[in-house]
Design a protein around this motif. Structure first.
Motif, short mmCIF file in Angstrom:
data_model
loop_
_atom_site.label_atom_id
_atom_site.label_comp_id
_atom_site.label_asym_id
_atom_site.label_seq_id
_atom_site.Cartn_x
_atom_site.Cartn_y
_atom_site.Cartn_z
N GLU A 1 75.54 61.08 41.17
CA GLU A 1 75.06 61.05 39.79
C GLU A 1 75.59 62.24 38.99
N ARG A 2 75.61 63.41 39.62
CA ARG A 2 76.11 64.58 38.90
C ARG A 2 77.62 64.49 38.71
N LEU A 3 78.34 63.99 39.72
CA LEU A 3 79.78 63.80 39.56
C LEU A 3 80.07 62.81 38.44
N ALA A 4 79.28 61.76 38.34
CA ALA A 4 79.50 60.75 37.30
C ALA A 4 79.34 61.32 35.90
N ALA A 5 78.54 62.39 35.77
CA ALA A 5 78.37 63.03 34.48
C ALA A 5 79.54 63.97 34.15
N LEU A 6 80.33 64.32 35.16
CA LEU A 6 81.44 65.26 34.95
C LEU A 6 82.78 64.56 34.84
N ARG A 7 82.93 63.44 35.53
CA ARG A 7 84.25 62.83 35.60
C ARG A 7 84.14 61.31 35.62
N ALA A 8 85.19 60.68 35.12
CA ALA A 8 85.31 59.22 35.17
C ALA A 8 86.64 58.89 35.83
N VAL A 9 86.66 57.80 36.61
CA VAL A 9 87.81 57.50 37.45
C VAL A 9 88.31 56.09 37.14
N LEU A 10 89.61 55.99 36.87
CA LEU A 10 90.25 54.69 36.72
C LEU A 10 91.07 54.43 37.99
N PRO A 11 90.59 53.52 38.87
CA PRO A 11 91.34 53.25 40.10
C PRO A 11 92.64 52.50 39.78
N GLN A 12 93.48 52.42 40.81
CA GLN A 12 94.73 51.68 40.65
C GLN A 12 94.46 50.21 40.43
N GLU A 13 93.46 49.67 41.11
CA GLU A 13 93.08 48.27 40.96
C GLU A 13 91.56 48.16 40.92
N THR A 14 91.06 47.30 40.05
CA THR A 14 89.63 47.03 39.99
C THR A 14 89.44 45.52 39.88
N HIS A 15 88.72 44.94 40.83
CA HIS A 15 88.51 43.49 40.83
C HIS A 15 87.10 43.18 40.34
N VAL A 16 87.01 42.27 39.38
CA VAL A 16 85.72 41.81 38.86
C VAL A 16 85.47 40.42 39.43
N ALA A 17 84.44 40.30 40.25
CA ALA A 17 84.19 39.05 40.96
C ALA A 17 83.38 38.05 40.15
N PHE A 18 82.73 38.52 39.08
CA PHE A 18 81.86 37.64 38.31
C PHE A 18 82.45 37.36 36.93
N ALA A 19 81.93 36.35 36.27
CA ALA A 19 82.45 35.93 34.98
C ALA A 19 81.92 36.83 33.86
N PHE A 20 82.37 38.07 33.86
CA PHE A 20 81.98 39.03 32.82
C PHE A 20 82.97 38.97 31.67
N THR A 21 82.47 39.19 30.48
CA THR A 21 83.36 39.34 29.34
C THR A 21 83.92 40.76 29.34
N ALA A 22 84.95 40.95 28.53
CA ALA A 22 85.53 42.29 28.40
C ALA A 22 84.47 43.29 27.92
N ALA A 23 83.65 42.88 26.96
CA ALA A 23 82.61 43.77 26.44
C ALA A 23 81.60 44.13 27.53
N GLU A 24 81.24 43.18 28.38
CA GLU A 24 80.28 43.46 29.45
C GLU A 24 80.86 44.43 30.47
N VAL A 25 82.15 44.30 30.76
CA VAL A 25 82.79 45.24 31.69
C VAL A 25 82.81 46.65 31.10
#
Length: 261
Positions: free
Chosen positions: A70-94
């Motif tokens: 939780e504390r790391l999440a407040a300090l940094r954000a990470v964009l992985p090389q690949e991210t798979h979305v398994a559910f039918a989310f809209t771009a806005a929901e992601v």
């Protein structure tokens, strides 16, 4: 500061990284480069707390492996090389998934972030219906929402990006790198794994080179990106020159005989 000292990583009994040292400061963009399989993504996963390591990796003075998620999440954000979305989310929901704290972001804020990454008006689209490059930019918008302002109550915030332009055309590559550069210029910090040496030279303050899981060199692009380094690390002869109209950026151009070999 990000301070990495004598960092090593072993996975499934195999040493992937050994004796890595790296510094990165707020207000800067650091590019991590090197051949495929050199350990760049593994290094990023270690210094963001995704995998264990030996040695030390301190972010804003906190040892990463000893800091709660939780504390790391407040300090940094990470964009992985690949991210798979398994559910039918809209771009806005992601994008909204980046709100790890506080109230749900307003639709206007999500629309602003999508516009920032060149996806204005596409919030209603299912992520699965988007191209690979569009999905990559949706996740960048999510990461930007999580990161928030470049400087927060606990100090500078960090963006860690793993090959953020790999699926993008030239125009969108430049757009993403300008977003990263702007975040750093506003007092945050960016560490990006990169394959494109030209883009690294254009946007990074410092470049760190890995080869076969070991640190090779680091420094300003003009000092690091030399023909000798490229031949030693990448195993190919490529001349390096300075762009005549754009100042100190370095261009790496493949010789015709190299491409035809």
């Amino acid at each position: 500061m990000l301070e990495v000292r004598d960092l090593s990583v072993a996975l499934s009994g195999r040493t992937i990284l050994s004796g890595i040292g790296l510094n990165a400061a707020p207000g800067t963009l650091t590019a991590i480069v090197g051949p495929s399989g050199s350990g760049k993504s593994t290094l990023l996963r270690a210094i963001t707390g995704e995998i264990g390591y030996h040695g030390s990796a301190r972010l804003n003075g906190l040892e990463v492996r000893q800091t709660c998620p939780e504390r790391l999440a407040a300090l940094r954000a990470v964009l992985p090389q690949e991210t798979h979305v398994a559910f039918a989310f809209t771009a806005a929901e992601v994008v909204a998934l980046g709100a790890h704290r506080g109230p749900t972001p307003s639709p206007r804020r999500i629309d602003e972030l999508l516009a920032t990454v060149g996806l204005r008006g596409m919030g209603h689209r299912l992520v699965q219906s988007l191209s690979g490059g569009e999905r990559q930019r949706v996740h960048l918008a999510r990461v930007l929402l999580q990161a928030g302002e470049p400087v927060g109550p606990e100090g500078p915030r960090w963006l860690f990006l793993d090959e953020p332009v790999s699926s993008l055309d030239i125009a969108h590559q430049l757009g993403v790198m300008r977003i990263a550069r702007s975040y750093a210029d506003k007092g945050g910090a960016v560490v990006a794994v990169m394959h494109d040496l030209n883009l690294s030279a254009m946007f990074a303050d410092r470049i760190a080179v890995l080869s076969a899981g070991r640190f090779v060199t680091s420094g300003p692009p003009a000092e690091v990106l030399t023909g000798e380094m490229i031949e030693r690390v990448y195993g190919c002869h490529i001349p390096v020159c300075t762009a005549p109209e754009e100042g100190p950026w370095l261009l790496v151009q493949a010789a015709r005989q190299t491409l035809s070999a």
